[in-house]
Every structure is written in C-alpha cells, then in structure tokens.
Design a protein around this motif. Structure first.
Motif, PDB file in Angstrom:
ATOM      1  N   VAL A   5      13.342   9.108   1.927  1.00 52.65           N
ATOM      2  CA  VAL A   5      14.691   9.158   2.501  1.00 52.65           C
ATOM      3  C   VAL A   5      14.714   8.224   3.695  1.00 52.65           C
ATOM      4  CG1 VAL A   5      16.420  10.617   3.608  1.00 52.65           C
ATOM      5  CG2 VAL A   5      14.997  11.552   1.766  1.00 52.65           C
ATOM      6  N   GLU A   6      15.643   7.315   3.714  1.00 49.96           N
ATOM      7  CA  GLU A   6      15.806   6.418   4.851  1.00 49.96           C
ATOM      8  C   GLU A   6      17.027   6.844   5.643  1.00 49.96           C
ATOM      9  OE1 GLU A   6      15.583   2.262   4.109  1.00 49.96           O
ATOM     10  OE2 GLU A   6      13.950   2.493   2.667  1.00 49.96           O
ATOM     11  N   VAL A   7      16.834   6.959   6.950  1.00 49.80           N
ATOM     12  CA  VAL A   7      17.912   7.387   7.838  1.00 49.80           C
ATOM     13  C   VAL A   7      18.125   6.282   8.873  1.00 49.80           C
ATOM     14  CG1 VAL A   7      18.632   9.130   9.507  1.00 49.80           C
ATOM     15  CG2 VAL A   7      17.262   9.796   7.522  1.00 49.80           C
ATOM     16  N   PRO A   8      19.362   5.842   9.068  1.00 50.54           N
ATOM     17  CA  PRO A   8      19.600   4.820  10.093  1.00 50.54           C
ATOM     18  C   PRO A   8      19.364   5.394  11.489  1.00 50.54           C
ATOM     19  CG  PRO A   8      21.676   5.602   9.196  1.00 50.54           C
ATOM     20  CD  PRO A   8      20.585   6.232   8.384  1.00 50.54           C
ATOM     21  N   LEU A   9      18.888   4.552  12.412  1.00 52.75           N
ATOM     22  CA  LEU A   9      18.623   5.012  13.777  1.00 52.75           C
ATOM     23  C   LEU A   9      19.858   5.621  14.425  1.00 52.75           C
ATOM     24  CD1 LEU A   9      16.314   2.224  15.257  1.00 52.75           C
ATOM     25  CD2 LEU A   9      15.698   4.537  14.546  1.00 52.75           C
ATOM     26  N   SER A  10      21.035   5.134  14.056  1.00 53.71           N
ATOM     27  CA  SER A  10      22.264   5.662  14.660  1.00 53.71           C
ATOM     28  C   SER A  10      22.481   7.135  14.326  1.00 53.71           C
ATOM     29  CB  SER A  10      23.469   4.843  14.207  1.00 53.71           C
ATOM     30  OG  SER A  10      23.610   4.919  12.801  1.00 53.71           O
ATOM     31  N   ALA A  11      21.775   7.645  13.310  1.00 57.27           N
ATOM     32  CA  ALA A  11      21.923   9.054  12.921  1.00 57.27           C
ATOM     33  C   ALA A  11      20.985   9.969  13.698  1.00 57.27           C
ATOM     34  CB  ALA A  11      21.664   9.207  11.425  1.00 57.27           C
ATOM     35  N   ILE A  12      20.061   9.384  14.450  1.00 55.12           N
ATOM     36  CA  ILE A  12      19.080  10.192  15.182  1.00 55.12           C
ATOM     37  C   ILE A  12      19.575  10.411  16.600  1.00 55.12           C
ATOM     38  CG2 ILE A  12      16.694  10.369  15.960  1.00 55.12           C
ATOM     39  CD1 ILE A  12      15.955   8.524  13.610  1.00 55.12           C
ATOM     40  N   ASN A  13      20.145  11.567  16.835  1.00 56.62           N
ATOM     41  CA  ASN A  13      20.655  11.974  18.141  1.00 56.62           C
ATOM     42  C   ASN A  13      20.165  13.394  18.390  1.00 56.62           C
ATOM     43  OD1 ASN A  13      22.386   9.640  18.766  1.00 56.62           O
ATOM     44  ND2 ASN A  13      23.482  10.331  16.952  1.00 56.62           N
ATOM     45  N   THR A  14      19.322  13.546  19.397  1.00 59.58           N
ATOM     46  CA  THR A  14      18.731  14.855  19.645  1.00 59.58           C
ATOM     47  C   THR A  14      18.269  14.938  21.093  1.00 59.58           C
ATOM     48  OG1 THR A  14      17.127  16.454  18.802  1.00 59.58           O
ATOM     49  CG2 THR A  14      16.385  14.180  18.936  1.00 59.58           C
ATOM     50  N   GLU A  15      17.571  15.974  21.403  1.00 63.45           N
ATOM     51  CA  GLU A  15      16.974  16.178  22.717  1.00 63.45           C
ATOM     52  C   GLU A  15      15.521  16.562  22.491  1.00 63.45           C
ATOM     53  OE1 GLU A  15      18.925  18.341  26.276  1.00 63.45           O
ATOM     54  OE2 GLU A  15      17.729  19.853  25.238  1.00 63.45           O
ATOM     55  N   VAL A  16      14.639  15.967  23.268  1.00 66.95           N
ATOM     56  CA  VAL A  16      13.214  16.253  23.156  1.00 66.95           C
ATOM     57  C   VAL A  16      12.751  16.891  24.458  1.00 66.95           C
ATOM     58  CG1 VAL A  16      10.921  15.224  22.866  1.00 66.95           C
ATOM     59  CG2 VAL A  16      12.865  14.280  21.623  1.00 66.95           C
ATOM     60  N   GLY A  17      12.038  18.003  24.365  1.00 69.57           N
ATOM     61  CA  GLY A  17      11.515  18.673  25.547  1.00 69.57           C
ATOM     62  C   GLY A  17      10.014  18.451  25.666  1.00 69.57           C
ATOM     63  N   LEU A  18       9.581  17.960  26.813  1.00 71.09           N
ATOM     64  CA  LEU A  18       8.162  17.728  27.073  1.00 71.09           C
ATOM     65  C   LEU A  18       7.715  18.598  28.241  1.00 71.09           C
ATOM     66  CD1 LEU A  18       8.250  13.820  27.001  1.00 71.09           C
ATOM     67  CD2 LEU A  18       7.557  15.348  25.149  1.00 71.09           C
ATOM     68  N   PRO A  19       6.624  19.351  28.076  1.00 66.65           N
ATOM     69  CA  PRO A  19       6.168  20.186  29.189  1.00 66.65           C
ATOM     70  C   PRO A  19       5.591  19.326  30.314  1.00 66.65           C
ATOM     71  CG  PRO A  19       4.607  20.281  27.384  1.00 66.65           C
ATOM     72  CD  PRO A  19       5.773  19.473  26.905  1.00 66.65           C
ATOM     73  N   ILE A  20       5.856  19.740  31.546  1.00 62.45           N
ATOM     74  CA  ILE A  20       5.269  19.078  32.712  1.00 62.45           C
ATOM     75  C   ILE A  20       4.160  19.988  33.210  1.00 62.45           C
ATOM     76  CG2 ILE A  20       5.654  18.257  35.058  1.00 62.45           C
ATOM     77  CD1 ILE A  20       8.581  17.849  34.302  1.00 62.45           C
ATOM     78  N   THR A  21       2.934  19.512  33.167  1.00 63.91           N
ATOM     79  CA  THR A  21       1.805  20.318  33.630  1.00 63.91           C
ATOM     80  C   THR A  21       1.216  19.695  34.890  1.00 63.91           C
ATOM     81  OG1 THR A  21       0.260  19.140  32.192  1.00 63.91           O
ATOM     82  CG2 THR A  21       1.214  21.149  31.322  1.00 63.91           C
ATOM     83  N   ILE A  22       0.742  20.553  35.767  1.00 68.43           N
ATOM     84  CA  ILE A  22       0.105  20.126  37.008  1.00 68.43           C
ATOM     85  C   ILE A  22      -1.268  20.775  37.052  1.00 68.43           C
ATOM     86  CG2 ILE A  22       0.197  20.195  39.523  1.00 68.43           C
ATOM     87  CD1 ILE A  22       3.236  20.284  39.306  1.00 68.43           C
ATOM     88  N   GLY A  23      -2.278  19.967  37.312  1.00 61.95           N
ATOM     89  CA  GLY A  23      -3.632  20.488  37.391  1.00 61.95           C
ATOM     90  C   GLY A  23      -4.227  20.255  38.760  1.00 61.95           C
ATOM     91  N   LEU A  24      -4.935  21.248  39.239  1.00 61.40           N
ATOM     92  CA  LEU A  24      -5.655  21.139  40.506  1.00 61.40           C
ATOM     93  C   LEU A  24      -6.989  21.844  40.310  1.00 61.40           C
ATOM     94  CD1 LEU A  24      -5.671  20.250  43.450  1.00 61.40           C
ATOM     95  CD2 LEU A  24      -4.613  22.431  44.046  1.00 61.40           C
ATOM     96  N   GLY A  25      -8.049  21.077  40.284  1.00 61.95           N
ATOM     97  CA  GLY A  25      -9.364  21.656  39.989  1.00 61.95           C
ATOM     98  C   GLY A  25      -9.377  22.196  38.578  1.00 61.95           C
ATOM     99  N   ASP A  26      -9.794  23.447  38.426  1.00 65.57           N
ATOM    100  CA  ASP A  26      -9.840  24.079  37.111  1.00 65.57           C
ATOM    101  C   ASP A  26      -8.521  24.737  36.721  1.00 65.57           C
ATOM    102  OD1 ASP A  26     -12.477  23.337  36.838  1.00 65.57           O
ATOM    103  OD2 ASP A  26     -13.262  25.214  37.636  1.00 65.57           O
ATOM    104  N   GLU A  27      -7.573  24.753  37.633  1.00 66.17           N
ATOM    105  CA  GLU A  27      -6.292  25.416  37.379  1.00 66.17           C
ATOM    106  C   GLU A  27      -5.266  24.425  36.834  1.00 66.17           C
ATOM    107  OE1 GLU A  27      -5.595  28.714  37.824  1.00 66.17           O
ATOM    108  OE2 GLU A  27      -7.720  28.947  38.254  1.00 66.17           O
ATOM    109  N   THR A  28      -4.563  24.827  35.820  1.00 71.27           N
ATOM    110  CA  THR A  28      -3.469  24.030  35.257  1.00 71.27           C
ATOM    111  C   THR A  28      -2.282  24.952  35.022  1.00 71.27           C
ATOM    112  OG1 THR A  28      -5.038  22.578  34.139  1.00 71.27           O
ATOM    113  CG2 THR A  28      -2.772  22.508  33.382  1.00 71.27           C
TER     114      THR A  28
END
Length: 79
Positions: A5-28
């Motif tokens: 199945v081929e989909v044109p780029l104009s059909a791809i409209n969404t939202e992507v969620g990426l986690p933000i992680t912070i690490g300090l020493g062994d803690e994340t």
C-alpha cells in the motif's frame, strides 16, 4: 501473500509523543513527554515544543526545591 500500500506524504498527519528522561548517576526519571506534530509526512519545527517541555521541567524542579525550603540560585524568571 504480500500487499503493498502506498500512501502519499500529504496523508500522514499525526502527533508523536517522545518521553523526556533525565539521568543523574544511577537514577533516571521520565520528566515528561514531548509531543511533535507531523504534517504532510514531515515533523514540524521542534524548537518551540522542546523549549516548552524544558520550561515545564525547570518549573517543576524549582517548585520542588521551594517545597524543600531551598532556592534555585540564578533561576531564570518565567513569564
């Protein structure tokens, strides 16, 4: 059997969620989630959502420090 199945780029409209992680020493910790808009198959400018997420994290860290009775030296004013 395979189906292609081929989909044109104009059909791809969404939202992507990426986690933000912070690490300090062994803690994340996962400090939040960065949501990026995808319009016409392209990720829109990430600078504003990323800056907003970092501000939210900094505000939360400053609030937790205030609750402990301490202050954050040279903290940037938000506003």
């Amino acid at each position: 059997m395979a189906i292609r199945v081929e989909v044109p780029l104009s059909a791809i409209n969404t939202e992507v969620g990426l986690p933000i992680t912070i690490g300090l020493g062994d803690e994340t910790i996962t400090a939040g989630t960065l949501y990026l808009d995808v319009r016409n198959g392209q990720i829109e400018d990430v600078r504003k959502p990323f800056a907003d997420a970092l501000r939210e994290i900094a505000d939360a860290m400053e609030q937790s420090t205030r609750a402990d009775g301490g202050e954050v030296p040279d903290a940037a004013a938000h506003g």
